[in-house]
Design a protein around this motif. Structure first.
Motif, short mmCIF file in Angstrom:
data_model
loop_
_atom_site.label_atom_id
_atom_site.label_comp_id
_atom_site.label_asym_id
_atom_site.label_seq_id
_atom_site.Cartn_x
_atom_site.Cartn_y
_atom_site.Cartn_z
N VAL A 54 40.51 57.43 -29.90
CA VAL A 54 41.56 58.02 -30.73
C VAL A 54 41.01 58.49 -32.06
O VAL A 54 41.46 59.47 -32.64
N LEU B 189 50.13 60.23 -28.33
CA LEU B 189 49.08 60.55 -29.29
C LEU B 189 49.37 61.91 -29.89
O LEU B 189 49.65 62.86 -29.16
N ILE C 234 48.74 57.53 -33.51
CA ILE C 234 49.53 57.05 -32.39
C ILE C 234 50.96 56.92 -32.88
O ILE C 234 51.21 56.23 -33.87
#
Lengths: 400, 154
Positions: free
Chosen positions: B26, B78, B145
């Motif tokens: 991420v 996301l 997120i």
């Protein structure tokens, strides 16, 4: 297959609250930040900073740009999460089953606002007030007043601390405002004295039989003569010549490459500046200007050089349009307010309506680019079009 | 007044704990941003240090993050940030223990003479700004997120 993490508050969560901030960065700045993060060894520590006294709105300065900071509230909250440090993982080491638990990730802080950056022009109004009273007008004046114990003026570092501008912008403005650095202090040079120095440079060049040369002028010879015959210290000559050209070290000492437009412009300003309240006829002015710069450079003396420093007006008393003379009034950009609203007010007090090409030179220093400038025009003026083209008038004007 | 904004040194970067598992997909730094509707409160806020909030899970394709807090399940996604966010942390001027800490580092990487000189420079720079606050940019965050839906029962 998904991996699981145990989300926990950090072991010193209370102390960490409020220590994180998020800064929304524009594209050019983000590339730079990314490079600094990837290669920390090249990171230059003093390049990025937040500036402002407790009573000012803070700005963010890079090496050569200034941004305003504004906090924007978010409706959601953002958790700043990272992997647990050893400390966090050992926080409850008493429980024997630490190894069986999923890895820990910890919340350091919860944020409900981010800081937004907008590029802005440097805030220089403070510079003017701190530089007031430290004008330099030649060595004679320096001797008269006994100032040796206590140096006059502000140091460069102090200016860097107090003025909300990046270093690059500060350097540029000090050059533009013709501020000398003498004994570590900032001393704006009096326009009349600067005019004298420039004229002296031109006459010295002629008497050293270097007249007409604009490149590769020996600095030591010229500055030596100025010092000896006219009491212009070498340090002053050096800085003045840097403003109006380029000094490069050569085999036989430093050489000066003169910037002819720069010199000619400044001399033109010197000739024009007495005509603040009393307009001068355009051709009379051009003649005086050409005389002041001498035969060699008179071709360079043209009005566009002085853009942003004068206003034109037409003589309306004569019968025929072709007889009407154009008059010039000294109207320097540097004397105008830096706040857009105040700037427009001053401009419309001077004149009730402006042509686009007339008003733009007086707005260039308060707008970052031409798009911002047009925005200002939209906000503060009303535009009307007639046979002569577009005119800008003040917003709050009674139009009948 | 000038508040400097600095960047972590390579030593600080090396010692920072790395994100585990899929979370590294991420973020390209040591930090992840998690967006929630509302805030997390503890009944006794003073005792929250080190407390477990819930379980965050992330699949290999990093498309379906979930967060379980008590009996509630949050499903998230996301999101790419329109403009990157620089994450800064406030650093107070060095106190005595932290300068001792520096000494410890010297012992560890004594093999590089160049590094030692750097450390000296760093130390003197720190001494100069002693007692002052500075902000340090730790990461440039490009994705977050987001848990924007209402929590459902498990």
């Amino acid at each position: 297959m998904s991996s699981e993490y145990q989300l926990t508050f950090s072991a010193n969560s209370l102390a960490e609250t409020g220590t994180y901030k998020l800064l929304e960065v524009p594209a050019d700045l983000s590339t730079w930040i990314e490079a600094q993060l990837q290669d920390p060894e090249t990171a230059s520590s003093s390049q990025l900073c937040i500036k402002g006294s407790t009573t000012e709105d803070a700005v963010l300065c890079t090496a050569n740009q200034t941004y305003t900071l504004r906090a924007v509230s978010l409706s959601n909250s953002l958790l700043v999460v990272s992997a647990g440090s050893r400390e966090d993982n050992h926080a409850d080491a008493s429980s024997s089953a630490v190894d069986d638990l999923p890895p820990r990730v910890v919340i350091h802080d919860q944020l409900s606002d981010i800081l937004e950056l907008t590029q802005t022009i440097p805030k220089l109004h403070k510079l003017d007030s701190v530089l007031k009273g430290s004008t330099y007008s030649g060595e004679e004046d320096e001797d008269e007043s006994d100032r040796e114990d206590e140096p006059v003026g502000l140091s460069y570092d102090q200016a860097l601390q107090n003025v909300q501008a990046s270093q690059g912008e500060l350097d540029a403005i000090l050059k533009r405002r013709r501020v000398l650095k003498l004994q570590g202090r900032l001393r704006p040079v009096a326009p009349a004295h600067l005019h004298t120095i420039l004229e002296l440079i031109l006459t010295q060049l002629a008497s050293l039989s270097l007249g007409g040369r604009t490149h590769d002028i020996p600095f030591d010879k010229l500055a030596g003569a100025l010092d000896l015959e006219h009491q212009v210290p070498k340090t002053v000559s050096w800085q003045v010549m840097e403003w109006f050209g380029e000094l490069t070290p050569g085999v036989e000492g430093n050489r000066w490459n003169m910037s002819v437009p720069g010199m000619v412009k400044q001399i033109g300003l010197g000739v024009l500046s007495p005509h603040k309240d009393k307009p001068i006829e355009q051709n009379t002015f051009l003649k005086a200007w050409k005389e002041a710069v001498g035969d060699t450079f008179e071709a360079a003396a043209a009005l566009p050089l002085l853009s942003g420093n004068y206003l034109t007006s037409k003589d309306t008393n004569t019968k025929y349009a072709s007889d009407r003379k154009t008059y010039l009034t000294y109207f320097p950009l540097d004397s105008l307010a830096m706040e857009p609203a105040a700037r427009f007010q001053e401009l419309f007090l001077t004149r009730t309506r402006w042509k686009a090409d007339e008003i733009t030179p007086f707005l260039d220093d308060i707008a970052v680019n031409s798009r911002e400038r047009d925005k200002l025009l939209l906000k503060f003026t009303r535009s009307t079009t007639d046979a002569e083209g577009a005119w800008y008038t003040g917003r709050a004007m009674y139009m009948g | 007044m000038i508040i400097p904004i600095t960047f972590p040194t390579s030593d600080e970067k090396r010692l920072a704990p790395k994100l585990p598992g899929n979370l590294i997909k991420v973020s390209d730094s040591e930090y992840v941003l998690v967006e929630l509707q509302g805030t997390i409160h503890c009944s006794d806020d003073k005792a929250r240090e080190g407390q477990v909030v819930g379980t965050l899970a992330l699949d290999d394709a990093v498309t379906k993050p979930t967060l379980i807090i008590g009996h509630h399940l949050l499903e998230g996604k996301l999101v790419k940030l329109p403009k990157p966010l620089a994450l800064m942390r406030k650093e107070e001027g060095p106190s005595l223990p932290s300068s001792q800490h520096d000494g410890d580092y010297d012992d560890v990487d004594e093999e590089g003479t160049g590094e030692e000189a750097d450390d000296g420079k760093e130390l003197s720079r720190r001494k100069k700004s002693a007692g002052n606050v500075e902000w340090k940019i730790y990461a440039l965050v490009k994705r977050k997120i987001v848990f924007s839906k209402r929590p459902g029962p498990i």
